[in-house]
Design a protein around this motif. Structure first.
Motif, PDB file in Angstrom:
ATOM      1  N   GLU A 113     -91.510  95.190 -78.914  1.00  0.00           N
ATOM      2  CA  GLU A 113     -92.333  94.055 -78.489  1.00  0.00           C
ATOM      3  C   GLU A 113     -91.789  92.720 -78.994  1.00  0.00           C
ATOM      4  O   GLU A 113     -91.778  91.725 -78.264  1.00  0.00           O
ATOM      5  N   GLU A 114     -91.314  92.684 -80.266  1.00  0.00           N
ATOM      6  CA  GLU A 114     -90.823  91.417 -80.828  1.00  0.00           C
ATOM      7  C   GLU A 114     -89.609  90.916 -80.061  1.00  0.00           C
ATOM      8  O   GLU A 114     -89.452  89.712 -79.825  1.00  0.00           O
ATOM      9  N   GLU A 137     -86.549  86.881 -71.754  1.00  0.00           N
ATOM     10  CA  GLU A 137     -87.269  86.284 -70.625  1.00  0.00           C
ATOM     11  C   GLU A 137     -86.290  85.903 -69.516  1.00  0.00           C
ATOM     12  O   GLU A 137     -86.594  86.016 -68.323  1.00  0.00           O
ATOM     13  N   ALA A 177     -88.793  91.772 -76.907  1.00  0.00           N
ATOM     14  CA  ALA A 177     -89.123  91.523 -75.497  1.00  0.00           C
ATOM     15  C   ALA A 177     -89.684  90.132 -75.258  1.00  0.00           C
ATOM     16  O   ALA A 177     -89.640  89.631 -74.133  1.00  0.00           O
ATOM     17  N   LYS A 178     -90.194  89.474 -76.292  1.00  0.00           N
ATOM     18  CA  LYS A 178     -90.811  88.159 -76.134  1.00  0.00           C
ATOM     19  C   LYS A 178     -89.817  87.009 -76.290  1.00  0.00           C
ATOM     20  O   LYS A 178     -90.168  85.854 -76.056  1.00  0.00           O
ATOM     21  N   LEU A 179     -88.587  87.300 -76.682  1.00  0.00           N
ATOM     22  CA  LEU A 179     -87.626  86.242 -76.977  1.00  0.00           C
ATOM     23  C   LEU A 179     -87.105  85.580 -75.694  1.00  0.00           C
ATOM     24  O   LEU A 179     -87.045  86.213 -74.636  1.00  0.00           O
ATOM     25  N   PRO A 180     -86.711  84.300 -75.784  1.00  0.00           N
ATOM     26  CA  PRO A 180     -86.239  83.569 -74.591  1.00  0.00           C
ATOM     27  C   PRO A 180     -85.078  84.253 -73.881  1.00  0.00           C
ATOM     28  O   PRO A 180     -85.020  84.239 -72.641  1.00  0.00           O
ATOM     29  N   SER A 205     -79.782  90.751 -73.365  1.00  0.00           N
ATOM     30  CA  SER A 205     -80.032  89.972 -72.151  1.00  0.00           C
ATOM     31  C   SER A 205     -78.843  90.037 -71.203  1.00  0.00           C
ATOM     32  O   SER A 205     -79.000  90.251 -69.996  1.00  0.00           O
ATOM     33  N   LYS A 224     -85.556  89.046 -67.697  1.00  0.00           N
ATOM     34  CA  LYS A 224     -86.703  89.414 -66.855  1.00  0.00           C
ATOM     35  C   LYS A 224     -86.723  88.578 -65.574  1.00  0.00           C
ATOM     36  O   LYS A 224     -87.040  89.085 -64.492  1.00  0.00           O
TER      37      LYS A 224
END
Length: 298
Positions: free
Chosen positions: A188-189, A197, A191-194, A164, A200
């Motif tokens: 994918e696993e 995010e 990419a979904k983490l806080p 991040s 992003k």
């Protein structure tokens, strides 16, 4: 106890209790004739191997050969799976029959217990370095922050905070193409983490609020007509892109106070994205949240 039972106890102490002094030991009570035991064994072995660097080990106890030990643990059916730490049972894992269920239960235990595996040691080493990178990034030195996170990525390429921080440093440095590519390449696993995010959101803000070379014309436009909410919005975005989050937040709050749903709540949405990029636990965000609440509900 007879000699066989004494030998079983000594072996259990050596193979299970002593390792549990510093590690989390998964104890699998099983038997050769037990079909469900054979089905569960590969799951336990796979997860234990995946968590080895976190201080997790697997110990298998054949209940036919260790009836005395099984009786001491009141094993009435098999498979029975316990977790032991420092010689004490800390969880019954028997209900976890899938990899995901077992991982959830182990993650909960590892958060609660002072286990020091390789992963925890690496985390302790990385924590101050990540904090340093975040401080440099918050101070506006994107190039130095990127250098720090690049070095950290060599040490821990899949660490969410490192990934991040590196992406947000790329965004701050104006290299949005590299930031987009880094996000697209994530599993994918991850990419979904806080943490991701948050990165992003930083990229989304950079796209919606490109840098402006000269703020003076926008400032003059707002000064000439304070009721021009589009001009205020453009100025706030430009201030945000320039790293002046105080001025940007003030502008977004002013727009929201003047017309809460202006442009489908665009000002409020930008402000919330800014909160996420700065970090929801940051004291500055807490202060701005209180101001936003006062505008919305005061």
């Amino acid at each position: 106890m007879n000699e066989a039972e004494k030998a079983a106890v000594q072996a259990f102490r050596r193979d299970v209790v002593e390792p549990s002094m510093t590690q989390l030991v998964i104890i699998d009570f099983w038997a050769e004739w037990c079909g469900p035991c054979k089905a569960l064994a590969p799951v336990l072995e796979k997860v234990a191997a995946a968590y080895a660097d976190k201080g997790v080990v697997l110990a298998k106890v054949d209940t036919d050969k260790n009836q005395f030990i099984a009786a001491q643990f009141q094993v009435r059916s098999i498979p029975t799976v316990y977790a032991m730490f420092q010689g004490q049972l800390v969880a019954d894992l028997t209900s976890a029959r899938t990899e995901s269920q077992l991982r959830v239960m182990l993650d909960q235990l590892l958060r609660q217990l002072p286990i020091q595996g390789e992963a925890q040691a690496q985390e302790a080493e990385l924590e101050p370095l990540i904090a340093m990178g975040e401080e440099v990034l918050a101070a506006g030195d994107a190039a130095r922050a990127l250098s720090i996170f690049d070095q950290l990525a060599e040490m821990a390429p899949d660490h969410p905070a490192v990934v991040s921080g590196r992406i947000r440093a790329l965004v701050a440095a104006g290299d949005t193409a590299a930031a987009e590519a880094a996000i697209a390449a994530l599993p994918e696993e991850l990419a979904k983490l806080p943490d991701i995010e948050r990165a992003k959101s930083a990229l989304d803000l950079a796209r919606s609020a490109p840098a402006v070379d000269d703020l003076a014309p926008l400032e003059a436009k707002v000064a000439a007509n304070p009721d021009d909410l589009q001009a205020r919005y453009d100025l706030a975005n430009a201030q945000m892109a320039a790293g002046d989050r105080d001025a940007a937040a003030e502008g977004f709050l002013a727009i929201t106070a003047a017309e809460r749903d202006w442009n489908e709540g665009a000002a409020r949405q930008q402000l919330l994205k800014l909160f996420e990029v700065v970090g929801l636990e940051d004291p500055w965000v807490a202060q701005q949240r209180r101001k936003l609440s006062a505008v919305l509900f005061g």
